[in-house]
Motif scaffolding. Sequence first.
Motif, PDB file in Angstrom:
ATOM      1  N   UNK A 286       0.831  -1.203   0.000  1.00 36.51           N
ATOM      2  CA  UNK A 286       0.000   0.000   0.000  1.00 36.51           C
ATOM      3  C   UNK A 286       0.865   1.252   0.000  1.00 36.51           C
TER       4      UNK A 286
ATOM      5  N   UNK B 116      -5.727   6.181   1.173  1.00 35.42           N
ATOM      6  CA  UNK B 116      -5.030   5.132   0.445  1.00 35.42           C
ATOM      7  C   UNK B 116      -4.897   5.561  -1.011  1.00 35.42           C
ATOM      8  N   UNK B 117      -3.647   5.649  -1.489  1.00 33.34           N
ATOM      9  CA  UNK B 117      -3.408   6.060  -2.868  1.00 33.34           C
ATOM     10  C   UNK B 117      -3.438   4.856  -3.805  1.00 33.34           C
TER      11      UNK B 117
ATOM     12  N   UNK C 253       3.444   7.188   3.008  1.00 33.25           N
ATOM     13  CA  UNK C 253       3.799   6.013   3.811  1.00 33.25           C
ATOM     14  C   UNK C 253       3.548   4.757   2.992  1.00 33.25           C
TER      15      UNK C 253
ATOM     16  N   UNK D 224       0.186   5.166   1.058  1.00 33.21           N
ATOM     17  CA  UNK D 224      -0.774   5.987   1.786  1.00 33.21           C
ATOM     18  C   UNK D 224      -0.287   7.428   1.820  1.00 33.21           C
TER      19      UNK D 224
END
Lengths: 110, 115
Positions: free
Chosen positions: A33, A45-46, A86, A35
């Motif tokens: 993930x 959340x990207x 992140x 983020x």
Amino acid sequence: KNEVEQSPQNLTAQEGEFITINCSYSVGISALHWLQQHPGGGIVSLFMLSSGKKKHGRLIATINIQEKHSSLHITASHPRDSAVYICAVPYGGSQGNLIFGKGTKLSVKP
Amino acid sequence: KAGVTQTPRYLIKTRGQQVTLSCSPISGHRSVSWYQQTPGQGLQFLFEYFSETQRNKGNFPGRFSGRQFSNSRSEMNVSTLELGDSALYLCASSPGDSGVNEKLFFGSGTQLSVL
């Protein structure tokens, strides 16, 4: 040694620059993930990716499972991209059990 | 669709007290996970619930507990608060039925200060 390492820790860029944030991990994963956290705490959340490359607007995320490495790219950066980015990897077989990187603080100057 | 809702947004407690935080997931999501974020340790996984059952637990003392109700809303409780429990507590929800390949949706968090 951290299981999920990000670089750089801090990044300052001029508006319009191309930005790359890197994430390396030592735990075995099937997804990763990316983020985004703005001041104030909320996390968005990207991307969630398990192979190859994903693109959303000016953001591109890539992952190389064999090399245990992922990158997040921002093209034509803008001051509103200023945030902490992140990366996180699932652990223990469920989607919520994540190991997080320490984050990359990005500041884009106009 | 409403997003993930966490209440309260801010909380101030004193050492030794206990606290309960609430998380309402996106409608239809059955998985809720909790995280603690501190300047020193960053983000750390607390626990994950799916259909009222704890599916995973992070490395936190037994003072940290949680539960999930039949409507998927979740609460976490911290008893005998310590100064080090001051943190931003975040929850995230997801459908819960696609293994690790699910996007997570985060709430805005509860900022807990222990004095």
